[in-house]
Each structure stands twice: as structure tokens, then as C-alpha cells.
Write a protein that holds these residues in place. Structure first.
Motif, PDB file in Angstrom:
ATOM      1  N   THR A  19       5.645   7.903   2.486  1.00  0.00           N
ATOM      2  CA  THR A  19       6.047   9.307   2.418  1.00  0.00           C
ATOM      3  C   THR A  19       5.931   9.899   3.819  1.00  0.00           C
ATOM      4  O   THR A  19       4.887   9.750   4.465  1.00  0.00           O
ATOM      5  N   GLU A  68       5.071   2.081  -0.650  1.00  0.00           N
ATOM      6  CA  GLU A  68       5.601   3.447  -0.626  1.00  0.00           C
ATOM      7  C   GLU A  68       5.303   4.089   0.709  1.00  0.00           C
ATOM      8  O   GLU A  68       4.193   3.951   1.218  1.00  0.00           O
ATOM      9  N   ALA A  81      -9.964   4.582   1.466  1.00  0.00           N
ATOM     10  CA  ALA A  81      -8.746   4.990   2.184  1.00  0.00           C
ATOM     11  C   ALA A  81      -8.975   4.834   3.695  1.00  0.00           C
ATOM     12  O   ALA A  81     -10.115   4.789   4.154  1.00  0.00           O
ATOM     13  N   ARG A 101       0.825  -1.204   0.000  1.00  0.00           N
ATOM     14  CA  ARG A 101       0.000   0.000   0.000  1.00  0.00           C
ATOM     15  C   ARG A 101       0.862   1.259   0.000  1.00  0.00           C
ATOM     16  O   ARG A 101       2.031   1.221   0.356  1.00  0.00           O
ATOM     17  N   LYS A 102       0.218   2.360  -0.419  1.00  0.00           N
ATOM     18  CA  LYS A 102       0.908   3.657  -0.398  1.00  0.00           C
ATOM     19  C   LYS A 102       0.508   4.384   0.879  1.00  0.00           C
ATOM     20  O   LYS A 102      -0.686   4.610   1.111  1.00  0.00           O
ATOM     21  N   VAL A 103       1.506   4.736   1.673  1.00  0.00           N
ATOM     22  CA  VAL A 103       1.213   5.309   2.988  1.00  0.00           C
ATOM     23  C   VAL A 103       1.822   6.703   3.145  1.00  0.00           C
ATOM     24  O   VAL A 103       2.977   6.936   2.792  1.00  0.00           O
ATOM     25  N   LEU A 104       1.012   7.614   3.673  1.00  0.00           N
ATOM     26  CA  LEU A 104       1.498   8.954   4.015  1.00  0.00           C
ATOM     27  C   LEU A 104       1.510   9.078   5.537  1.00  0.00           C
ATOM     28  O   LEU A 104       0.474   8.922   6.178  1.00  0.00           O
ATOM     29  N   ALA A 150      -2.794  14.191   0.364  1.00  0.00           N
ATOM     30  CA  ALA A 150      -3.282  12.993   1.066  1.00  0.00           C
ATOM     31  C   ALA A 150      -4.135  12.097   0.179  1.00  0.00           C
ATOM     32  O   ALA A 150      -4.135  10.875   0.329  1.00  0.00           O
ATOM     33  N   PHE A 165      -3.094   8.617  -1.402  1.00  0.00           N
ATOM     34  CA  PHE A 165      -2.598   7.506  -0.577  1.00  0.00           C
ATOM     35  C   PHE A 165      -3.729   6.579  -0.106  1.00  0.00           C
ATOM     36  O   PHE A 165      -4.877   6.993   0.020  1.00  0.00           O
ATOM     37  N   ASP A 166      -3.344   5.309   0.165  1.00  0.00           N
ATOM     38  CA  ASP A 166      -4.313   4.324   0.679  1.00  0.00           C
ATOM     39  C   ASP A 166      -4.494   4.475   2.187  1.00  0.00           C
ATOM     40  O   ASP A 166      -5.556   4.225   2.738  1.00  0.00           O
ATOM     41  N   ILE A 200      -3.327   6.945   5.617  1.00  0.00           N
ATOM     42  CA  ILE A 200      -2.752   8.186   6.132  1.00  0.00           C
ATOM     43  C   ILE A 200      -2.626   8.022   7.651  1.00  0.00           C
ATOM     44  O   ILE A 200      -3.590   7.632   8.311  1.00  0.00           O
TER      45      ILE A 200
END
Ligand code: ATR
Length: 262
Positions: A154, A152, A217, A127-130, A186, A189-190, A192
Motif C-alpha cells: 500500500t 500486498e 512488525a 508480507r503486507k507492506v505500507l 499502520a 502491516f508487517d 512499514i
């Protein structure tokens, strides 16, 4: 609660002590699972930490102790060993006392955080995480996320240098993970994650703008009190899934129970 000579005794070391709630939560948890464990907060000044830890080493019915502000880093020099996780994060939040009196420091924040996501059916792998925040708690969640196999990560922080340093430390340990530091939208991303202290006070500004973040999300806030932060309330309004900090604490309790059972 009946505390007897058979009870497994634990402590939580802190300074100041007034704000410590963990002992009550841990006692309630162990009572609920029928485990004979009793936890007491101990008010320990930084200068006395070494002497207190040396004493605990001699207490044969003590199975471990939690460590919180301001002892999480300084306690390390008084221990026999720390786990690789605690070393990476640079802090210890739980010390197990073995039957032989060895003191082994661990950091359960990272695993507790990931377990809480998985328990709430939030996938992490690929997953893409912020993540907002790069303080002590943020270090733990960042390493936890990389270990859990996010695609990922960030890291955004008010002090950008701290975000860059954390990103570099995570990449050094997990070269396959795409880690960066800086500002990001935001909605891309998947997952946060707020790891800053913004949200503890009712009039705190939001830690980040989550405009456009909706169903599909997840917004996770590691703040325990309030149970629903302003950030979470906004995420709920927008149809996103939310997870609060209590789940992370609960998951750590399960980990402590497993550690002291051994
Ligand atoms: P903890 O151990 O609880 O993570 P910490 O190490 O003091 O506590 O970290 C607090 C985090 O909240 C940091 O990421 C901090 O940002 P800075 O590194 O820039 O200080 C963030 N934070 C605290 N107050 C903030 C504020 N008013 N605005 C933005 N970020 C804030």
C-alpha cells in the motif's frame, strides 16, 4: 589511503556538492575490505553533464561513477545502456564503465533496500507492506518490494495522485502483487517503510501515525541522517524492530564492489 596507477578510480557526480558524504563512506568501505578503490566527488553543473560523462568514458582507469541529485534522470541520455531495473525506476544512481568504455547505468536503490532488509532478518516475501512516499526513492523501494515478492503493497503519499501513478506502474510490471494507493492504518502491516524526507530535521512531523505497531512488525526508514529518526525512536518504544537508511547504503556498497570486480 594510497592512490596509485593501479587503483580503480570512481566518482560521485552531484550539484550541489557540499552535502555529498557518499564518497567518504565508499572510500572507507573499500579500505575496510582491502580493495584498491578511490572515489572522488565531482561538482558537475546540469549543463555540463554530457561533456563530463563523455570525458569519463575516455578515462581507462575509471570503473564507474555514482550519480546523485540532480543528475539521476538526465544522465540516462548520455549512457550506452541502462538495466531494466533503472528503466522501471526511471533513474540511474550508479554507472559502470566497462573495459571497452561502454557506460551502463543501473539503479542499486531497490536491490540495496531489499538486501538490507534480508540482512537484518526481515522477511519480505508474502508480507503486507505500507510505504509512505512516492518520490524518487519511493519508486525504487516500491519496485524492489514487488520484485521481492511481497503479498500486498500500500502506497501512501501527501500527493495522492503520485501514489496512484506509482501503484499503477508497479502493478503493470508485477501483476501478481496486490498494490494499492491511499491512506491506511499502520497497525495492519508487517513492514512499514518511510521513503519521504520527513525525519531529516529534528522538528519534522512524523511521516505517519504508527500507533499500535509493536513487536512482530518492522519499521524501516531510509533516511541516513539522523541514524535513528523520530519515527524509529517511536517504533523502538513500542517494541517494533527498526532499520535505518545506513543499512541500505551499506548494501549498495557491496553491490558496487561486486559490479566493479567483474
Ligand atoms: P526523493 O528522491 O528523496 O524521494 P522526492 O522525489 O522529492 O525525493 O520525494 C520526496 C517524498 O517525500 C515525496 O513522497 C514527498 O511527498 P509529495 O509527493 O506529496 O511531495 C514527500 N514529502 C516531502 N516533504 C513532505 C512533507 N512535508 N509532508 C509529507 N510528505 C512530504
Amino acid at each position: 589511503m594510497e592512490i596509485t596507477g593501479k587503483s580503480k578510480i570512481m566518482f560521485v557526480l552531484a550539484d550541489p556538492i557540499d552535502h555529498v558524504r557518499a564518497s567518504a563512506v565508499i572510500n572507507a568501505y573499500f579500505r575496510s575490505i582491502g580493495d584498491d578503490v578511490a572515489v572522488s566527488p565531482l561538482h558537475v553543473l546540469p549543463g555540463d553533464l554530457g561533456a563530463v560523462v563523455a570525458s569519463i568514458r575516455l578515462m581507462r582507469n575509471v570503473f564507474g561513477f555514482g550519480v546523485t541529485i540532480p543528475h539521476k534522470t538526465r544522465v540516462i541520455e548520455h549512457l550506452d545502456e541502462i538495466t531494466s531495473t533503472a528503466r522501471m525506476i526511471g533513474a540511474v544512481n550508479f554507472v559502470k564503465r566497462t573495459a571497452e568504455g561502454r557506460l551502463v547505468g543501473d539503479n542499486l536503490d531497490a536491490r540495496g533496500f531489499i538486501e538490507s532488509l534480508l540482512e537484518c532478518d526481515v522477511a519480505v516475501r508474502n508480507r503486507k507492506v505500507l510505504q509512505v512516499g512516492a518520490g524518487g526513492a519511493g519508486r525504487a523501494t516500491a519496485f524492489g518490494l514487488a520484485e521481492a515478492g511481497v503479498a500486498e503493497l500500500t502506497i501512501m503519499n501527501r500527493d495522492e495522485e503520485k501514489a496512484r501513478a506509482l501503484a499503477a506502474a508497479v502493478v503493470a510490471q508485477y501483476p501478481a502483487t496486490k498494490v494499492s494507493a491511499g491512506r491506511a492504518e499502520a497497525r495492519a502491516f508487517d513492514l512499514i517503510v518511510n521513503t519521504t524526507s520527513l525525519g531529516m530535521k529534528a522538528d519534522d512531523p512524523l511521516p505517519l501515525d504508527i500507533e499500535g505497531v509493536g513487536p512482530g512488525a518492522t519499521v524501516s526508514d531510509i533516511i541516513v541522517n539522523p541514524a535513528v529518526t523520530r519515527l524509529m525512536a517511536k517504533a523502538i518504544e513500542q517494541g517494533a524492530k527498526t532499520i535505518g537508511g545506513k543499512s541500505m547504503l551499506d548494501a549498495q556498497m557491496v553491490l558496487v564492489a561486486r559490479l566493479i570486480a567483474r
